[in-house]
Motif scaffolding. Structure first.
Motif, mmCIF file in Angstrom:
data_model
loop_
_atom_site.group_PDB
_atom_site.id
_atom_site.type_symbol
_atom_site.label_atom_id
_atom_site.label_comp_id
_atom_site.label_asym_id
_atom_site.label_seq_id
_atom_site.Cartn_x
_atom_site.Cartn_y
_atom_site.Cartn_z
ATOM 1 N N ASP A 1 51.431 43.507 36.360
ATOM 2 C CA ASP A 1 51.280 44.838 35.774
ATOM 3 C C ASP A 1 49.848 44.918 35.262
ATOM 4 N N HIS A 2 49.429 46.100 34.864
ATOM 5 C CA HIS A 2 48.170 46.256 34.148
ATOM 6 C C HIS A 2 48.504 46.446 32.676
ATOM 7 N N VAL A 3 48.158 45.458 31.878
ATOM 8 C CA VAL A 3 48.419 45.523 30.440
ATOM 9 C C VAL A 3 47.309 46.337 29.785
ATOM 10 N N LEU A 4 47.668 47.189 28.831
ATOM 11 C CA LEU A 4 46.652 47.999 28.169
ATOM 12 C C LEU A 4 46.933 48.120 26.690
ATOM 13 N N CYS A 5 45.917 48.583 25.964
ATOM 14 C CA CYS A 5 46.038 48.878 24.535
ATOM 15 C C CYS A 5 45.556 50.293 24.268
ATOM 16 N N HIS B 1 57.943 40.302 31.940
ATOM 17 C CA HIS B 1 56.557 40.502 32.384
ATOM 18 C C HIS B 1 55.617 39.400 31.925
ATOM 19 N N ASN B 2 55.990 38.675 30.868
ATOM 20 C CA ASN B 2 55.179 37.534 30.435
ATOM 21 C C ASN B 2 53.739 37.940 30.123
ATOM 22 N N TYR B 3 53.578 39.097 29.488
ATOM 23 C CA TYR B 3 52.247 39.626 29.216
ATOM 24 C C TYR B 3 51.376 38.651 28.422
ATOM 25 N N LEU B 4 50.107 38.532 28.851
ATOM 26 C CA LEU B 4 49.057 37.810 28.143
ATOM 27 C C LEU B 4 49.380 36.339 27.918
ATOM 28 N N ASP B 5 50.212 35.775 28.768
ATOM 29 C CA ASP B 5 50.550 34.358 28.654
ATOM 30 C C ASP B 5 49.324 33.483 28.897
ATOM 31 N N ASP B 6 48.448 33.909 29.797
ATOM 32 C CA ASP B 6 47.245 33.139 30.082
ATOM 33 C C ASP B 6 46.166 33.478 29.057
ATOM 34 N N PRO B 7 45.527 32.477 28.455
ATOM 35 C CA PRO B 7 44.509 32.738 27.422
ATOM 36 C C PRO B 7 43.356 33.618 27.910
ATOM 37 N N LEU B 8 42.996 33.520 29.182
ATOM 38 C CA LEU B 8 41.915 34.363 29.695
ATOM 39 C C LEU B 8 42.289 35.837 29.667
ATOM 40 N N ASP B 9 43.564 36.131 29.903
ATOM 41 C CA ASP B 9 44.013 37.521 29.822
ATOM 42 C C ASP B 9 43.799 38.078 28.420
ATOM 43 N N MET B 10 44.183 37.286 27.422
ATOM 44 C CA MET B 10 44.010 37.722 26.041
ATOM 45 C C MET B 10 42.529 37.895 25.712
ATOM 46 N N LEU B 11 41.706 36.965 26.169
ATOM 47 C CA LEU B 11 40.268 37.032 25.889
ATOM 48 C C LEU B 11 39.660 38.309 26.452
ATOM 49 N N VAL B 12 39.929 38.608 27.712
ATOM 50 C CA VAL B 12 39.279 39.739 28.365
ATOM 51 C C VAL B 12 39.787 41.065 27.798
ATOM 52 N N LEU B 13 41.097 41.181 27.560
ATOM 53 C CA LEU B 13 41.606 42.429 27.004
ATOM 54 C C LEU B 13 41.100 42.640 25.581
ATOM 55 N N THR B 14 41.005 41.557 24.807
ATOM 56 C CA THR B 14 40.479 41.661 23.446
ATOM 57 C C THR B 14 39.032 42.151 23.461
ATOM 58 N N ARG C 1 35.228 39.939 17.937
ATOM 59 C CA ARG C 1 36.302 39.792 18.921
ATOM 60 C C ARG C 1 37.586 39.291 18.267
ATOM 61 N N GLU C 2 37.440 38.361 17.312
ATOM 62 C CA GLU C 2 38.613 37.790 16.654
ATOM 63 C C GLU C 2 39.403 38.853 15.880
ATOM 64 N N ASP C 3 38.709 39.893 15.411
ATOM 65 C CA ASP C 3 39.390 40.958 14.679
ATOM 66 C C ASP C 3 40.403 41.679 15.558
ATOM 67 N N TRP C 4 40.113 41.700 16.863
ATOM 68 C CA TRP C 4 40.912 42.513 17.764
ATOM 69 C C TRP C 4 42.170 41.824 18.277
ATOM 70 N N GLU C 5 42.217 40.492 18.210
ATOM 71 C CA GLU C 5 43.373 39.803 18.798
ATOM 72 C C GLU C 5 44.700 40.205 18.152
ATOM 73 N N PRO C 6 44.817 40.305 16.817
ATOM 74 C CA PRO C 6 46.096 40.763 16.245
ATOM 75 C C PRO C 6 46.480 42.166 16.716
ATOM 76 N N HIS C 7 45.490 43.047 16.852
ATOM 77 C CA HIS C 7 45.773 44.407 17.344
ATOM 78 C C HIS C 7 46.324 44.356 18.765
ATOM 79 N N VAL C 8 45.718 43.503 19.591
ATOM 80 C CA VAL C 8 46.175 43.382 20.979
ATOM 81 C C VAL C 8 47.608 42.860 21.018
ATOM 82 N N ARG C 9 47.914 41.856 20.214
ATOM 83 C CA ARG C 9 49.276 41.311 20.198
ATOM 84 C C ARG C 9 50.299 42.369 19.755
#
Length: 596
Positions: free
Chosen positions: A310-314, A451-464, A500-508
């Motif tokens: 899927d395409h995960v978005l925020c 869907h297992n969204y953002l399971d890979d750390p790179l996914d979380m990094l890039v979306l953040t 960037r670190e500020d955004w990770e909780p928002h993404v989750r």
């Protein structure tokens, strides 16, 4: 091996081609196959006809189709990396399928996306031609379209979207923050860093859907459409030592079980969530899973239901300080929606005649991520970044909403004459993969979707990082920086985030679906053990059976999937016709040899 016999099928219910699923790809295939007046085509759709569904044809009413019989009402399993949240992944359950509830967006991605599939039949040039074939594009004076990439004979009517004032402001900010304007970039597929206008599947205020390929002016006498019929399984038999699809078993809304026979082919076009269960109930899928549900495994296909993408978005919402830049005043203030609806009824115009998304952008994030150790240390192929993309493919997509709104969890509507919009960040080429599995062998029970969204750390990094960039566009861009009152709702503080670190909780907390489920019956080469179908969409180990919808794509494109579904439909129809002609030629040659 116990196989279902179909000798007792009513002769009136025998067809050349049976299409299982009247959604986007299925309707295209049916319409194109029926161009042969001698072909007898059956379309089976689990939901109702869309003819009288006002909120299908009125694009602004899209969400009113959900949480009812016109929605598959699928909810994901809890996903660990997004705080164990479950997400409603609504899909259209009526004739036309999700082409009648989607965002109307025609974003094709880049040609490289399809070249990356590694399948000659579906390279970038061919996919762009298939998408072009489906379309009739309608120009507007203000829009600089590249007409060489647009079709003018297809049943799918498209046109550019007139931007609301807030979208013009966001466009100015995107350009200011390094995303130059290219008017038709989402049709040409040649820009990986920029912003542009997106054609929509709306013309003269009315949504055009895939059902238009087989209804309205294209209703042909050789097409039979049966709605409110759920496909249980494919009927299979042994012919000359080969497993062959001979028809389908179904169940009607009233509970009546009916079988239909196919003389030539069965084509499954039920989408990424529903095509795998049909195969599995038919005995085609992962052996261990089928045995768990008491289904005899006829062909062990471990890839069925795997590779879910899927395409995960925020969504990132902001309150606007100036009135009437957004369209909230036409929807949420006082009794505005009543007059807005009347305007649509009388003139097919106003905000209900379109989908409330504005300007779109693509971005590469190489420079922004070069300080990340995870990015630096990640494996990469020659000429590719850690996400597997070339420099000519985007990492992230942005777009703005023209009023407050989005998935169903967003209910903080700006009443009391307030104004809000979102800038959205969407992740491309995710590494995480999910699955679709059987909950039971009951065809009326939805499958289990993870869907297992953002399971890979790179996914979380890039979306953040994408969210961080989006916020900079809004807060620093010259078109928007002076009109932002703050985050929306007021208890959010993201407009002040800089790291960037500020955004990770928002993404989750806010990562959600873009309704682009795909890949669960993927195409592949003979050496790919997880491929379910070959490059001509034929199911491994079974004759006369294909899967043709977005479940067939090996890798989801870096765009949106609506035009991919139309392209798959057009390509599938051409291949089916070609294979029919080739079989006739082969038969003629063999007959001639016998005579000699």
């Amino acid at each position: 091996m116990s196989l279902k016999r179909v000798d007792s099928v009513d002769p009136a219910e025998v067809y050349d081609y049976i299409i299982c699923g009247g959604g986007t790809s299925g309707c295209v295939i049916a319409g194109r196959l029926a161009e042969d007046v001698d072909a007898k085509v059956l379309v089976l759709e689990a939901g109702p006809d869309n003819k009288d569904l006002e909120n299908v044809h009125m694009a602004g009413g899209w969400s009113k189709n959900f949480d009812s019989e016109t929605d598959w009402n699928i909810v994901t399993e809890p996903m660990t990396k997004i705080e164990n949240r479950q997400i409603k992944v609504s899909r259209g359950r009526f004739l036309g399928g999700s082409s009648g509830v989607n965002g109307t967006l025609c974003i094709r991605g880049t040609k490289q996306d399809y070249d990356d599939w590694g399948l000659d039949e579906w390279n970038g040039d061919k996919m762009f031609e298939y998408m072009k074939k489906a379309e009739t594009f309608h120009e507007k004076d203000w829009h600089a379209a590249d007409m060489s990439v647009h079709g003018n004979t297809g049943p799918l009517h498209t046109e550019p979207h007139d931007l609301a004032p807030i979208s013009e402001r966001v466009k100015e900010s995107m350009v200011d923050q390094g995303l130059p304007y290219h008017a038709d970039m989402f049709s040409t597929g040649e820009t990986s860093q920029g912003c542009g206008d997106v054609p929509r599947t709306v013309h003269q205020g009315v949504r055009t859907t895939a059902a238009d390929f087989i209804t309205k002016g294209l209703k042909r006498n050789n097409i039979t459409i049966k709605t409110e019929v759920t496909v249980d399984k494919v009927l299979l038999s042994q012919h000359s030592g080969e497993l062959t699809a001979t028809g389908v078993a179904t169940i009607s809304k009233s509970g009546k079980r009916i079988e239909y026979k196919a003389r030539k082919e069965v084509i499954i076009s039920a989408g990424a969530y529903c095509s795998p269960p049909i195969l599995m109930r038919s005995g085609l899928g992962p052996k261990e899973q089928l045995q768990k549900h008491g289904v005899e495994c006829l062909v062990d296909l471990p890839g069925v239901g795997q590779n879910l993408m899927d395409h995960v978005l925020c969504f990132i919402f902001y309150e606007v300080s100036q009135p009437n830049l957004t369209n909230d005043y036409l929807a949420y203030h006082d009794n505005a929606i009543a007059s807005t609806y009347q305007l649509y009824q009388e003139k097919k115009s106003g905000i209900l005649s379109t989908f409330p998304f504005g300007i779109f952008g693509y971005a590469r994030l190489d420079e922004r991520l070069k300080d990340s150790k995870l990015w630096q240390d990640a494996k990469r192929a020659p000429g590719r970044d850690p996400m597997g993309l070339t420099k000519d493919q985007p990492n992230i997509e942005f777009w703005n909403t023209e009023l407050y709104g989005g998935p169903q969890q967003y209910t903080d509507f700006p009443i009391d004459h307030k104004h809000a919009f979102a800038l959205c960040a969407l992740l491309f080429n995710q590494h995480s993969r999910g699955s679709v599995t059987l909950k039971s062998k009951d065809p009326l029970e939805n499958p289990i979707v993870d869907h297992n969204y953002l399971d890979d750390p790179l996914d979380m990094l890039v979306l953040t990082e994408g969210c961080r960039f989006a916020n900079e566009i809004v807060m620093n861009g010259k078109g928007t920086k002076d009109i932002i009152k703050g985050s929306w709702p007021a208890d959010l503080t993201h407009h002040n985030f800089t790291e960037r670190e500020d955004w990770e909780p928002h993404v989750r907390q806010h990562a959600t679906t873009c309704y682009h489920a795909s890949g669960t019956c993927k195409m592949g080469t003979p050496d790919d053990k997880n491929a379910v179908i070959d490059s001509r969409l034929r199911v491994r180990g079974v004759r006369n059976l294909r899967v043709a919808d977005v479940s067939s794509v090996p890798q989801v494109n870096n765009g949106h999937t609506q035009m991919v579904a139309y392209g798959i439909g057009e390509g599938a129809a051409e291949m089916i016709k070609q294979d029919k002609e080739n079989s006739f030629l082969k038969l003629a040659v063999e007959t001639e040899k016998l005579q000699i």
